[in-house]
Design an enzyme around this catalytic site. Structure first.
Site, PDB file in Angstrom:
ATOM      1  N   LYS A 197       0.861  -1.179   0.000  1.00 19.51           N
ATOM      2  CA  LYS A 197       0.000   0.000   0.000  1.00 19.51           C
ATOM      3  C   LYS A 197       0.901   1.233   0.000  1.00 19.51           C
ATOM      4  CE  LYS A 197      -3.724   2.269   2.607  1.00 19.51           C
ATOM      5  NZ  LYS A 197      -4.578   2.178   3.825  1.00 19.51           N
ATOM      6  N   LYS A 249      -2.125  -1.626  -3.665  1.00 24.28           N
ATOM      7  CA  LYS A 249      -2.979  -0.434  -3.643  1.00 24.28           C
ATOM      8  C   LYS A 249      -2.112   0.819  -3.722  1.00 24.28           C
ATOM      9  CE  LYS A 249      -6.388   1.875  -0.650  1.00 24.28           C
ATOM     10  NZ  LYS A 249      -7.082   1.845   0.650  1.00 24.28           N
TER      11      LYS A 249
END
Length: 327
Positions: A197, A249
């Site tokens: 992320k 992400k």
């Protein structure tokens, strides 16, 4: 004129041929719908920077989940927006907190048709907007935060969540939460680790969606955008700690990382098409600069082509409808 033996255009000559030789397929069951539920709402509240996306009331969330189930979407990921926040995010593990109440409601409503998933992070619940507990100097305390995450995990598991989405990017979070779940008998609860992320610029609309209180940034715990190998390392570490699924992400700006993670691990790999990706396509389409349906479809296929087994996308229900039409 002499032609080569290979004429690649033969494989593109008609819709039927193109369908038959298509390398990457996208199914409704490979899509997960992120959804926001806000405490105290009696009707859905539009999110200005994400046209078509709302903060749900409990009733409208139930309807949205039922629609997703009917569309054949694979799952729904819940984010809670509490009425009251504090320094440690107390509402996150309160059994009557909005996220846990909403989880119970959806498991009862659609739990046999959808994988009901819950975001496990403190940022929506803290009055400072960070993903963990702060030290006196303002830095996130990794190990103190793990204790809060364990409490959240147990609260979400007791509420019936099928899958916990660990998005906080704390060191050791998967191992700590897995141990807490096992100790309480939640051996079947899935862990999705947001392994890679990145601390990028594509989260702005999401912060409106959860009414984030953040000042500053999250660069001491989320990944530095130039680093691809580090994302792979995080994913491998999370699998070693007991993650059932790992996530990259954002999605489109990190397709190289997604492909590398897919090659490095033997568990399912997902990707999150985040709020900024959504907002850019919607804004460009609203101005007539791109074909909306074509751009959405192409972006989702690109994420699948790079290696994602499933995609979290705010277009999940709409895209599922298009896919059914194509069949």
């Amino acid at each position: 004129m002499t032609f080569p033996a290979h004429r690649p255009r033969r494989l593109r000559q008609s819709p039927a041929v193109r369908r038959l030789v298509r390398e990457t397929h996208l199914l409704p069951s490979q899509l997960v719908l992120p959804a926001f539920v806000r405490e105290g709402l009696t009707e859905p509240h539009p999110i200005g920077s994400m046209p078509g996306v709302v903060q749900h009331s409990l009733d409208s969330l139930r309807r949205a989940a039922a629609e997703a189930a009917t569309a054949g979407v694979g799952g729904i990921m819940l984010f809670g927006v509490p009425a009251v926040r504090d320094a440690i995010g107390s509402a996150a593990d309160d059994p009557r907190g909005i996220l846990n109440v909403a989880t119970e409601a959806l498991v009862a409503e659609v739990g046999d048709a959808l994988v009901v998933q819950t975001d496990l992070c403190l940022d929506e619940f803290t009055d400072h907007g960070h993903c963990g507990v702060l030290r006196p100097d303002g830095v996130v305390d990794n190990d103190a935060t793990l204790e809060r995450y364990a409490a959240m995990a147990l609260a979400q598991a007791r509420a019936g969540s099928h899958l916990l989405g660990l998005s906080g990017m704390m060191d050791g979070q998967v191992a700590h939460i897995r141990a807490a779940l096992e100790a309480e008998g939640f051996t079947d609860t899935l862990i999705l680790a947001y392994a890679a992320k990145y601390a990028g610029a594509f989260y702005g609309p999401f912060r409106e969606a959860v009414d984030s209180q953040l000042t500053g940034d999250r660069r001491t715990y989320q990944l530095d955008p130039p680093n691809a190998r580090e994302g792979v390392r995080e994913a491998v570490t999370d699998v070693d700690e007991g993650a059932d699924i790992v996530m990259v992400k954002p999605a489109l700006p990190y397709l190289d990382v997604l492909a590398a993670v897919r090659d490095a691990v033997d568990v399912p790999v997902w990707a999150y098409q985040v709020s900024g990706e959504y907002a850019m396509i919607e804004a460009a389409a609203a101005n007539g600069w791109i074909d909306r349906r074509g751009a959405i479809s192409e972006a989702l296929v690109a994420i699948r082509r790079a290696g994602a087994d499933a995609v979290l996308t705010y277009w999940a229900v709409e895209a599922a409808g298009w896919l059914r039409e194509q069949r």
